[in-house]
Structure formats: C-alpha cells, structure tokens
Design a protein around this motif. Sequence first.
Motif, short mmCIF file in Angstrom:
data_model
loop_
_atom_site.label_atom_id
_atom_site.label_comp_id
_atom_site.label_asym_id
_atom_site.label_seq_id
_atom_site.Cartn_x
_atom_site.Cartn_y
_atom_site.Cartn_z
N MET A 47 0.84 -1.20 0.00
CA MET A 47 0.00 0.00 0.00
C MET A 47 0.87 1.25 0.00
O MET A 47 2.05 1.22 0.35
N ALA A 48 0.26 2.37 -0.41
CA ALA A 48 0.92 3.67 -0.39
C ALA A 48 -0.15 4.73 -0.16
O ALA A 48 -1.36 4.46 -0.31
N VAL A 49 0.28 5.95 0.19
CA VAL A 49 -0.68 7.00 0.52
C VAL A 49 -0.29 8.32 -0.13
O VAL A 49 0.90 8.63 -0.29
N ASP A 50 -1.30 9.08 -0.56
CA ASP A 50 -1.15 10.46 -1.00
C ASP A 50 -1.88 11.31 0.03
O ASP A 50 -3.11 11.36 0.04
N LEU A 51 -1.13 11.97 0.90
CA LEU A 51 -1.74 12.70 2.00
C LEU A 51 -2.55 13.89 1.53
O LEU A 51 -3.62 14.18 2.07
N ALA A 52 -2.05 14.60 0.52
CA ALA A 52 -2.72 15.82 0.07
C ALA A 52 -4.13 15.54 -0.45
O ALA A 52 -5.05 16.34 -0.23
N ARG A 93 5.51 12.41 -4.49
CA ARG A 93 4.89 13.73 -4.44
C ARG A 93 5.62 14.73 -5.32
O ARG A 93 5.00 15.64 -5.89
N ALA A 94 6.94 14.58 -5.47
CA ALA A 94 7.72 15.54 -6.25
C ALA A 94 7.27 15.61 -7.70
O ALA A 94 7.27 16.68 -8.32
N THR A 95 6.89 14.46 -8.27
CA THR A 95 6.45 14.43 -9.67
C THR A 95 4.96 14.14 -9.79
O THR A 95 4.44 14.04 -10.90
N ASP A 96 4.27 14.01 -8.65
CA ASP A 96 2.84 13.68 -8.61
C ASP A 96 2.55 12.44 -9.45
O ASP A 96 1.59 12.40 -10.24
N THR A 97 3.39 11.42 -9.26
CA THR A 97 3.27 10.19 -10.04
C THR A 97 3.06 9.00 -9.12
O THR A 97 3.73 8.86 -8.09
N LEU A 98 2.14 8.15 -9.52
CA LEU A 98 1.90 6.90 -8.82
C LEU A 98 2.55 5.77 -9.61
O LEU A 98 2.38 5.68 -10.83
N VAL A 108 6.34 -1.86 -14.73
CA VAL A 108 6.08 -0.79 -13.77
C VAL A 108 5.27 0.25 -14.52
O VAL A 108 5.72 0.79 -15.53
N ARG A 109 4.06 0.51 -14.04
CA ARG A 109 3.17 1.43 -14.74
C ARG A 109 3.07 2.74 -13.97
O ARG A 109 3.06 2.76 -12.74
N PHE A 110 2.99 3.84 -14.74
CA PHE A 110 2.96 5.18 -14.17
C PHE A 110 1.56 5.77 -14.35
O PHE A 110 0.94 5.64 -15.41
N PHE A 111 1.09 6.45 -13.30
CA PHE A 111 -0.21 7.11 -13.35
C PHE A 111 -0.06 8.55 -12.89
O PHE A 111 0.62 8.82 -11.90
N ASN A 112 -0.68 9.46 -13.63
CA ASN A 112 -0.78 10.84 -13.18
C ASN A 112 -1.71 10.85 -11.98
O ASN A 112 -2.89 10.48 -12.10
N ASN A 113 -1.22 11.28 -10.82
CA ASN A 113 -2.04 11.11 -9.63
C ASN A 113 -3.16 12.13 -9.52
O ASN A 113 -4.03 11.99 -8.68
N GLY A 114 -3.17 13.14 -10.38
CA GLY A 114 -4.29 14.07 -10.38
C GLY A 114 -5.58 13.40 -10.78
O GLY A 114 -6.57 13.41 -10.05
N ASP A 115 -5.57 12.77 -11.96
CA ASP A 115 -6.78 12.09 -12.44
C ASP A 115 -6.61 10.58 -12.54
O ASP A 115 -7.49 9.88 -13.04
N LEU A 116 -5.45 10.08 -12.10
CA LEU A 116 -5.14 8.65 -12.11
C LEU A 116 -5.15 8.06 -13.52
O LEU A 116 -5.46 6.88 -13.72
#
Length: 329
Positions: A47-52, A93-98, A108-116
Amino acid sequence: MLPAILSAVLAGIAVANGSIASGAEAPPLQLEDKIPLGDVRGRIDHMAVDLARHRLFIAALGNDSLAVVDLASKRLDRLIGGLPEPQGVAYDRATDTLYVANAGDGSVRFFNNGDLSAVGQIELGSDADNIRIDSRAGLVFVGHGDGALAVIDAPTRSRTADVPLKAHPESFQLDAARIFVNVPRAGTIDVIDRISRQKIASWPTEGRSANFAMVLDEARQHLLVAFRRPAELGVFSLNDGALVGTVSTCGDVDDLFLDSKRNRIYISCGDGFVDVLAVDGDTYRQIDRIPTAAGARTSLFVPELDRLLVAAPAKADSGAAIFVFRPSP
C-alpha cells in the motif's frame, strides 16, 4: 502538517472495539474503523498513501487491480483494473506520479495522480515487486526478476541502471549511502553502495529464512528484519551486519514499521495479529499482540496520520477491508 479535514475525520472516528474502562490502561493499538473494499477478492499486497488528496492505494493482486480509498470519506473510491498481479505501489509527491509494479508481466506502470490516468510504463521482464522512492535524488528503485534492482529516473521516467543480485529481492530499505536488500532464496541480506551501485557486503541470516519484511532503525544503528522461519525479528548492526538480538513474533509476517514517536515496532502477520514491540535503549521486547483477521499480513504505518492501516483480505463470511488502528497513547 496533517490536512485539517482529515485530522477532524480521524479524530471523530469511534473506537470500534469498545470503550476502555475507566482507569484501565489502553492497548497500544486501538481499532477505530474498518473501510470496506467492495469487490476486492484474493491476495492483497503493498500500500501507499497520497496525504494531500487523502488517498490510500492498495495493490489488489488477486483482483488484478489497484484499489483507491478516500480516507476522508472512509470509502472505496475506485478500482483501476487491467493490472497483471500488482505487488508494489508507491507515490512520488515531487512528480505527482503513482507507480505500480506488476508480477504478472514485470511492468512498472505510471499514473498521473491528479486524475489517475495512465501515462506510461517500463518493462522489467518479470516479477516486478517492491518499490522505494528517493524524491530528493529523483530516483525510483524496483525489485524484480530472478535478482535485480531497477533504477528509474523519476523526472524522465526512464530506466537508467540495474543492480544485479543472486535471487529475487523482497523488502529493501535506503539510507543516505547504502541499500539494504532481503534476498531470501540466497539466505542473505545484501548491502549495495548507492554511488557505485555495487554490492559491498552480503550478511548471513544465521540459519533463519524467509526474510521478507525489513525496516531501518537509524537512531540505534540497527537493521530490523522479520523472518517467517522461525517467526522472529532479527536485529542486525548497521555497522557490520552482526546479529545482536532476536525477538519471537507472530507467524507469516509481511510488513514491519517503526513508530519513532513512541519508540515502538509494529509487525503485521498473516496468522491474524499485529505484534507491538517496545524499544528500550537498544533492546526490543513484545508488549502486546493485537488481533486483526486471518491473512491480514499487509500493513502501512503513516506517521503523518498517526495510524496503522492493515489490509484484511476477503473471506467466506466477510469482505475485504482496511482496518484503521490508532496508536495509544
């Protein structure tokens, strides 16, 4: 600082396992809530968390999906499907990437964490697993295959190097100069120099095996490694890898965390418990064994929330859920 809305939500959650009797000492972990995970079935991994954004990400390996939980509303927000056996998940958080590492195809897949939304992927070959992020250095490390750590440049999302190992790596941890890696099939804890990216030591596990979980206790210059055979915590010196102590634990351990605020260790185990250890000087001792659920071996301690989150898989009589524990005092 913890966002005000999330602080208020967590402060208002009722203690699910009853009030503590007047004058009685509170247990070191108190169950506050259970967040249902809907149709999630099968094994749950990291698991991981995005606090913002108040988001918790759960690798629902058995579902081939990523579960996204809204911690503020305490509900499952969505499932992102089409992921072949996701294991590792991490948020930068630095690149807002999941980042999501998948065992099924080694990607390894990358997601824009704004809209996933999906924004790319890297193919590592096979069995992509644990992920660690060094945001200051702009690097992402991923264990994979029959024995390697991939190094990914976060700003460019490009693979820049591979660090070879003798077998598949499990949990690994970073300090300023080194990477410590559990290599269960080799029966070792390998130490990698972060500059040269070469192995500089291979510490024996002294007859213990199935070393999956690991955490650094830098204040005491210890590396803590949880073994499944036998079920115990090994305390190793960061200076030379010497085994300086052991503590018996619950069985089928998969995650291990240090609560620096309280000088405690939390160990989550598949046999249905979280062991709580106190740290007295350089000594670790068990102070409680908290019941969870069978198979609930994956957990995440989030210091900013002051909560331990434990993932309980679905059973015949209960759905999958995240157990929210509040440390006390």
